[in-house]
Every structure is written in C-alpha cells, then in structure tokens.
Design a protein around this motif. Structure first.
Motif: not given
Length: 297
Positions: A160-161, A187-191, A289-292
């Motif tokens: 979770k966040h 997560s939407g923040s992957g590499i 969403r990950a950036r937010r």
C-alpha cells in the motif's frame, strides 16, 4: 479471484504434500487445455524470451509447475524442518554470503518455482524473513495468505502507499532477509528495463531498498528439479549496488533473464509486464496516481 479459493486452500492444508503435488500437476494439465486468458498471457510472456516456438506441450509443463506450487503450499506449515531442507537446493556460495551479512539482505525474487517454500526455507535455515504482499481481492484471500505466511515464520507488510518507508525502517540494522517479488510492477512507479531484448516494467523496490540501506542485493530464480519427489533449486546472483536505482534495477534484471530462460516453464508470469502488452491509458493513470502519492508523502 474467486471466493472459492480460500476454502480450497484451507482444505489442501490437510492433504499430504505428495498427494497435493499430484493433484496440482493433474489440475495443471487440465487447465492447460483451456483457451484461457491466463494461458494466452503466459505463453506470450514466455515467447518473448524464447527463440523457439512455444505451444501446447510448453503450456502443459508450465501449468503443471504452477498448479503444483499452489496445491502444495497450503500444507507447508505442517512440513518438518528436515522435509523443507531436503526440498530446496541452494549453492554454498549464496548460503555463505547471506549468513555472513550483519544487516538485512535484499532479494529481487521472481514469480517462479515455489516462493513460499523458499521463504520458509530461509526463515528456518538462515534468518527471519520480511516481505511485502499484494492485497488481493477478496480480502479474505489476502488474509488467508498473510496468516499462512506468518505461520511459516514470515513478517508480511501489505503493498500500500507508504509501505516502502515502513519496510525500510523496520528492517534497518536487522539480520533479516527481504525477498520481494519484483518481476512485474503493481504500483505504477516501476522501472522500465530491457528484459531479454523487450521493454518491461518491474518493481523499483529491491534496488531502492538496497541502495538506501547499503545492503547486499541478490537476484533469485527458483526451478523445480526433475523427478516425482518435489525438489527445487534456488539460483541467486549478487548484484553490485551503485545507488542509481534505474541502473541497479537493470542489473538485477539482466542477471535474472538467463536464469528464467534456462527453465521458462517455472516462470509463473500470467500478467502483462512487457510494455508492448500494457494498456497505455491505464498505465498513465497508474503513473499519475503514483506521482500524486509521492508528492503527498
């Protein structure tokens, strides 16, 4: 996932491991005959890493491996130490490197072999295991997996966040193993990495955690060994950490790809991870969403 899975897993926890494995393999053969989305996705993922055409025989072996793992894992809390240690083969070099570390050891794991068996092996043989689990739906299924893995000696954090910071501070300075299933990003923040010549998104967590803790990072892949008796080999490669999360992530992926290609049938990847297979709009929403969330941290 179906609500029927939770009572099924609970039932399998009372089945003898050999019978569970046989039931799993048989179910896998049947499952491989269906023209399911899971089968199509698994074959598509495997095909991207294979130079030869993969067909029904490959699907049969891959589904047998996958279903055997799921049918046998519920009974793991009942296994003796002797049975667990006999079921997992690990190189002396990997064992020494893990045991000689004073602090946490980070392992970038794949969805391969039987990762729960790898976890209980490490927890009973080496040192406590701390990891993160995806919050599945229905919630009762997630709760079942957490309860089962806790019984195996693992500490579980829900994905979770804010979990990265919580996990980092919990393991800092502790003699623990932190295996993270990282061969796809949720997560939407992957590499974005080169995954065997194809662009793919994987989790940033292992490299980021190792860099911030100055901890060793290993890339690990688990394969089932031939024979009727269930035995696995856990292959691991140590990856040099530079502090550059993108470069270090590419390094562990590059170390893993040849291991995956050596036994594709044991890579249980039935979800899209290659960029070409991802829904572009959905991916952008996840990244936004990950950036937010990162901005709110």
């Amino acid at each position: 996932m179906s609500r029927a899975l939770t009572p099924l897993f609970k039932l399998l926890s009372h089945v003898h491991p050999s019978l569970g494995a046989a039931l799993g393999r048989g179910s896998g053969v049947v499952g491989s005959l269906l023209n399911s989305e899971s089968k199509r996705r698994l074959l598509a993922n495997h095909q991207r890493l294979s130079e030869r055409k993969l067909g029904q025989e490959h699907a049969r072996r891959a589904f047998s491996s996958y279903f055997e793992m799921f049918a046998q894992s519920p009974s793991l809390p009942n296994w003796s130490d002797e049975r667990i240690f006999e079921a997992v083969e690990v190189s002396d070099d990997f064992r020494r490197q893990v045991l000689n570390e004073d602090g946490p050891v980070i392992v970038a794991m794949t969805h391969s072999g039987n990762w729960d068996l790898a976890g209980v092996y490490a927890a009973r043989q080496w040192r406590p295991v701390v990891t993160v689990a995806e919050v599945l739906k229905p919630r009762e299924l997630y709760d079942y997996f957490v309860e089962a893995r806790t019984a195996l000696g693992m500490k579980i954090f829900p994905a979770k966040h804010g979990v990265f910071n919580e996990l980092r501070e919990y393991v800092r300075g502790k003699r623990v193993i932190v295996p993270l299933l990282a061969d796809r990003d949720i997560s939407g923040s992957g590499i974005e990495v080169d995954f065997g010549g194809e662009k793919a998104l994987v989790a940033a967590g292992p490299a980021a955690l190792a860099g911030q803790l100055n901890a060793p990072l290993f890339a690990a892949y688990m394969v089932r060994l031939p024979g009727k008796k269930t035995r696995y080999r856990l292959d691991a490669r140590r990856v040099a950490i530079t502090g550059d999360v993108e470069a270090d992530t590419q390094a562990w992926v590059s170390a893993l790809v040849p291991l995956i290609q050596s036994s594709l049938v044991d890579w249980h990847m039935m979800q899209p991870l290659f960029v070409a297979d991802l829904d572009a709009k959905r991916l952008e929403r996840a990244r936004e969403r990950a950036r937010r969330l990162e901005g709110e941290a």
